[in-house]
Write an enzyme that holds these catalytic residues in place. Structure first.
Site, PDB file in Angstrom:
ATOM      1  N   CYS A  48      39.708  42.729  41.482  1.00  5.21           N
ATOM      2  CA  CYS A  48      41.079  43.501  41.188  1.00  5.21           C
ATOM      3  C   CYS A  48      41.693  43.043  39.885  1.00  5.21           C
ATOM      4  CB  CYS A  48      42.019  42.803  42.508  1.00  5.21           C
ATOM      5  SG  CYS A  48      43.552  43.589  42.279  1.00  5.21           S
ATOM      6  N   CYS A  50      44.841  43.690  38.995  1.00  7.13           N
ATOM      7  CA  CYS A  50      46.024  43.829  39.156  1.00  7.13           C
ATOM      8  C   CYS A  50      46.759  42.307  38.330  1.00  7.13           C
ATOM      9  CB  CYS A  50      46.909  44.125  40.547  1.00  7.13           C
ATOM     10  SG  CYS A  50      47.129  42.698  41.476  1.00  7.13           S
ATOM     11  N   CYS A  53      47.114  39.196  41.396  1.00  2.55           N
ATOM     12  CA  CYS A  53      45.926  38.294  41.873  1.00  2.55           C
ATOM     13  C   CYS A  53      45.440  37.209  40.765  1.00  2.55           C
ATOM     14  CB  CYS A  53      44.843  39.039  42.203  1.00  2.55           C
ATOM     15  SG  CYS A  53      45.407  40.323  43.577  1.00  2.55           S
TER      16      CYS A  53
END
Ligand SMILES: N[C@@H](CCC(=O)N[C@@H](CS)C(=O)NCC(=O)O)C(=O)O
Ligand SMILES: [Zn+2]
Ligand SMILES: [Zn+2]
Length: 191
Positions: A48, A50, A53
Protein backbone atom coordinates in the site's frame (compact mmCIF):
# COMPACT_ATOMS: atom_id res chain seq x y z
CA UNK A 1 18.57 5.28 -7.99
CA UNK A 2 16.13 2.39 -8.30
CA UNK A 3 13.06 2.75 -6.10
CA UNK A 4 13.20 0.65 -2.93
CA UNK A 5 9.72 -0.80 -2.49
CA UNK A 6 9.83 -2.83 0.75
CA UNK A 7 12.10 -5.52 2.24
CA UNK A 8 9.52 -8.30 1.67
CA UNK A 9 9.73 -7.47 -2.04
CA UNK A 10 13.35 -6.33 -2.44
CA UNK A 11 14.72 -9.39 -0.58
CA UNK A 12 12.79 -11.69 -2.93
CA UNK A 13 9.18 -12.65 -2.41
CA UNK A 14 8.77 -15.76 -0.22
CA UNK A 15 5.68 -17.78 -1.10
CA UNK A 16 3.32 -18.32 1.82
CA UNK A 17 2.17 -21.69 3.10
CA UNK A 18 -1.45 -22.88 2.95
CA UNK A 19 -1.05 -24.68 6.25
CA UNK A 20 0.44 -21.69 8.08
CA UNK A 21 -1.68 -20.67 11.05
CA UNK A 22 -0.17 -17.43 12.35
CA UNK A 23 2.42 -16.16 14.80
CA UNK A 24 3.53 -13.21 16.87
CA UNK A 25 4.30 -9.67 15.71
CA UNK A 26 6.64 -7.36 17.62
CA UNK A 27 7.28 -3.64 17.49
CA UNK A 28 10.81 -2.28 16.96
CA UNK A 29 11.60 -1.29 20.55
CA UNK A 30 14.87 -2.68 21.93
CA UNK A 31 13.09 -3.69 25.15
CA UNK A 32 9.51 -4.02 26.38
CA UNK A 33 8.28 -4.73 22.87
CA UNK A 34 4.60 -4.60 22.15
CA UNK A 35 3.60 -8.10 21.06
CA UNK A 36 0.46 -9.22 19.30
CA UNK A 37 -0.47 -12.82 18.59
CA UNK A 38 -2.30 -13.78 15.40
CA UNK A 39 -4.11 -17.12 15.30
CA UNK A 40 -4.46 -16.96 11.52
CA UNK A 41 -2.52 -16.31 8.36
CA UNK A 42 -3.23 -12.99 6.61
CA UNK A 43 -5.40 -12.58 3.52
CA UNK A 44 -5.38 -9.94 0.77
CA UNK A 45 -1.77 -9.14 1.65
CA UNK A 46 -0.61 -6.25 -0.51
CA UNK A 47 1.70 -3.29 -0.90
CA UNK A 48 0.00 0.00 0.00
CA UNK A 49 1.43 3.36 -1.05
CA UNK A 50 -0.96 5.49 0.98
CA UNK A 51 0.33 7.95 3.54
CA UNK A 52 -1.46 6.35 6.49
CA UNK A 53 -0.15 2.79 6.43
CA UNK A 54 3.06 2.15 8.37
CA UNK A 55 6.20 1.68 6.27
CA UNK A 56 9.58 0.44 7.45
CA UNK A 57 12.23 3.18 7.13
CA UNK A 58 13.60 3.53 3.60
CA UNK A 59 10.59 1.81 2.01
CA UNK A 60 8.24 3.52 -0.42
CA UNK A 61 5.40 1.12 0.42
CA UNK A 62 3.75 -0.56 3.35
CA UNK A 63 2.89 -4.25 3.15
CA UNK A 64 -0.44 -4.87 4.82
CA UNK A 65 -2.80 -7.83 5.08
CA UNK A 66 -5.95 -8.65 7.01
CA UNK A 67 -6.88 -11.18 9.70
CA UNK A 68 -10.22 -11.69 11.48
CA UNK A 69 -10.20 -9.44 14.54
CA UNK A 70 -11.08 -12.43 16.73
CA UNK A 71 -7.72 -13.91 15.73
CA UNK A 72 -5.81 -10.92 17.14
CA UNK A 73 -4.75 -10.47 20.75
CA UNK A 74 -2.27 -8.11 22.39
CA UNK A 75 0.02 -10.39 24.39
CA UNK A 76 2.64 -7.96 25.78
CA UNK A 77 3.01 -4.27 26.62
CA UNK A 78 -0.51 -3.24 25.57
CA UNK A 79 -0.09 -0.04 27.59
CA UNK A 80 2.36 1.27 24.95
CA UNK A 81 -0.29 1.24 22.22
CA UNK A 82 -2.05 4.41 21.11
CA UNK A 83 -4.43 5.05 18.22
CA UNK A 84 -2.74 7.21 15.58
CA UNK A 85 -5.93 8.87 14.26
CA UNK A 86 -9.20 8.19 16.03
CA UNK A 87 -11.15 9.81 13.17
CA UNK A 88 -9.74 7.50 10.47
CA UNK A 89 -11.76 4.54 9.24
CA UNK A 90 -8.90 2.26 10.19
CA UNK A 91 -7.83 2.89 13.79
CA UNK A 92 -4.13 2.15 13.60
CA UNK A 93 -2.71 1.05 16.94
CA UNK A 94 0.94 2.11 17.11
CA UNK A 95 3.69 1.73 19.69
CA UNK A 96 4.10 5.16 21.25
CA UNK A 97 7.85 4.63 21.64
CA UNK A 98 9.01 3.28 18.25
CA UNK A 99 6.04 4.28 16.08
CA UNK A 100 5.47 0.83 14.55
CA UNK A 101 1.81 0.05 13.82
CA UNK A 102 0.79 -3.28 15.37
CA UNK A 103 -2.80 -3.55 14.11
CA UNK A 104 -5.47 -1.40 12.49
CA UNK A 105 -9.11 -1.94 13.43
CA UNK A 106 -12.40 -0.71 11.95
CA UNK A 107 -15.20 0.08 14.40
CA UNK A 108 -17.66 1.83 12.10
CA UNK A 109 -19.98 0.24 9.56
CA UNK A 110 -17.67 -0.70 6.68
CA UNK A 111 -17.18 -3.60 4.24
CA UNK A 112 -13.94 -4.58 5.98
CA UNK A 113 -15.25 -4.28 9.56
CA UNK A 114 -14.28 -7.41 11.47
CA UNK A 115 -10.87 -7.57 9.82
CA UNK A 116 -7.71 -6.14 11.38
CA UNK A 117 -4.85 -4.75 9.26
CA UNK A 118 -1.37 -6.05 10.09
CA UNK A 119 2.22 -5.99 8.80
CA UNK A 120 3.74 -9.47 8.68
CA UNK A 121 7.35 -8.30 8.45
CA UNK A 122 7.00 -7.71 12.19
CA UNK A 123 7.14 -11.50 12.58
CA UNK A 124 10.26 -13.60 12.23
CA UNK A 125 8.27 -16.62 10.99
CA UNK A 126 7.94 -17.78 7.38
CA UNK A 127 4.65 -18.91 5.86
CA UNK A 128 2.68 -15.67 5.79
CA UNK A 129 0.79 -15.11 2.55
CA UNK A 130 3.04 -13.35 0.04
CA UNK A 131 2.05 -9.91 -1.33
CA UNK A 132 -0.68 -10.27 -3.96
CA UNK A 133 -0.77 -6.82 -5.62
CA UNK A 134 0.13 -3.16 -5.07
CA UNK A 135 -2.56 -0.61 -4.22
CA UNK A 136 -2.67 3.18 -3.78
CA UNK A 137 0.43 3.41 -5.99
CA UNK A 138 -0.10 7.01 -7.14
CA UNK A 139 -0.45 8.05 -3.47
CA UNK A 140 3.35 7.93 -3.03
CA UNK A 141 3.50 11.20 -4.99
CA UNK A 142 1.65 12.84 -2.09
CA UNK A 143 4.60 11.87 0.14
CA UNK A 144 7.22 13.35 -2.19
CA UNK A 145 7.94 10.73 -4.83
CA UNK A 146 8.51 12.48 -8.16
CA UNK A 147 5.70 11.95 -10.68
CA UNK A 148 8.33 11.05 -13.28
CA UNK A 149 9.51 8.12 -11.11
CA UNK A 150 6.15 6.39 -11.29
CA UNK A 151 6.90 4.39 -14.44
CA UNK A 152 9.94 2.94 -12.71
CA UNK A 153 7.95 2.11 -9.56
CA UNK A 154 5.22 0.36 -11.55
CA UNK A 155 7.86 -1.47 -13.60
CA UNK A 156 9.49 -2.69 -10.38
CA UNK A 157 6.22 -4.27 -9.26
CA UNK A 158 5.68 -5.77 -12.68
CA UNK A 159 9.17 -7.28 -12.59
CA UNK A 160 8.29 -9.18 -9.41
CA UNK A 161 4.92 -10.29 -10.81
CA UNK A 162 2.63 -7.89 -8.94
CA UNK A 163 -0.16 -5.90 -10.57
CA UNK A 164 -0.44 -2.24 -9.63
CA UNK A 165 -3.61 -0.28 -8.92
CA UNK A 166 -4.17 3.28 -7.80
CA UNK A 167 -6.87 2.28 -5.34
CA UNK A 168 -7.41 -1.43 -4.61
CA UNK A 169 -7.56 -4.61 -6.69
CA UNK A 170 -10.78 -5.41 -8.64
CA UNK A 171 -11.71 -8.12 -6.10
CA UNK A 172 -11.56 -5.67 -3.20
CA UNK A 173 -13.22 -2.83 -5.13
CA UNK A 174 -16.07 -5.22 -6.01
CA UNK A 175 -16.45 -6.18 -2.33
CA UNK A 176 -16.69 -2.51 -1.36
CA UNK A 177 -19.24 -1.71 -4.09
CA UNK A 178 -21.30 -4.82 -3.26
CA UNK A 179 -21.50 -3.62 0.35
CA UNK A 180 -22.48 -0.11 -0.78
CA UNK A 181 -25.16 -1.48 -3.13
CA UNK A 182 -26.63 -3.67 -0.39
CA UNK A 183 -26.70 -0.67 1.96
CA UNK A 184 -28.73 1.12 -0.69
CA UNK A 185 -31.22 -1.77 -0.75
CA UNK A 186 -30.04 -3.69 -3.80
CA UNK A 187 -30.34 -7.46 -3.35
CA UNK A 188 -28.20 -9.88 -5.35
CA UNK A 189 -29.19 -13.51 -5.88
CA UNK A 190 -26.49 -16.20 -5.62
CA UNK A 191 -23.67 -14.07 -4.21
N1 LIG B 1 -4.08 9.33 -1.09
C1 LIG B 1 -4.42 9.09 0.29
C2 LIG B 1 -5.12 7.74 0.38
C3 LIG B 1 -5.48 7.33 1.81
C4 LIG B 1 -6.39 6.12 1.79
O1 LIG B 1 -7.54 6.23 1.34
N2 LIG B 1 -5.90 4.96 2.26
C5 LIG B 1 -6.69 3.77 2.09
C6 LIG B 1 -5.77 2.56 2.03
S1 LIG B 1 -5.11 2.06 3.56
C7 LIG B 1 -7.73 3.58 3.16
O2 LIG B 1 -8.55 2.70 3.03
N3 LIG B 1 -7.71 4.38 4.18
C8 LIG B 1 -8.66 4.29 5.27
C9 LIG B 1 -8.02 4.81 6.52
O3 LIG B 1 -6.84 5.17 6.45
O4 LIG B 1 -8.64 4.83 7.55
C10 LIG B 1 -3.16 9.08 1.15
O5 LIG B 1 -2.12 8.66 0.66
O6 LIG B 1 -3.23 9.52 2.31
ZN1 LIG C 1 7.85 -0.10 20.16
ZN1 LIG D 1 -2.77 2.28 3.13
Amino acid sequence: MAPYIHPLIENGITQGSDSFSGGKLHCHCASNQVEITLNSNVAHNHACGCSKCWKPSGSLFSIVGVVPRDAVSVTANASKLRIVDKEATIQRNACKDCGVHLFGRIEKDHPFKGLDFVHVELSDKKGWQEPQFAGFVSSIIEQGSHPKEMDEVRARFKAVGLQTYDVLSPVLMDLISTFTAQKAGIRFANL
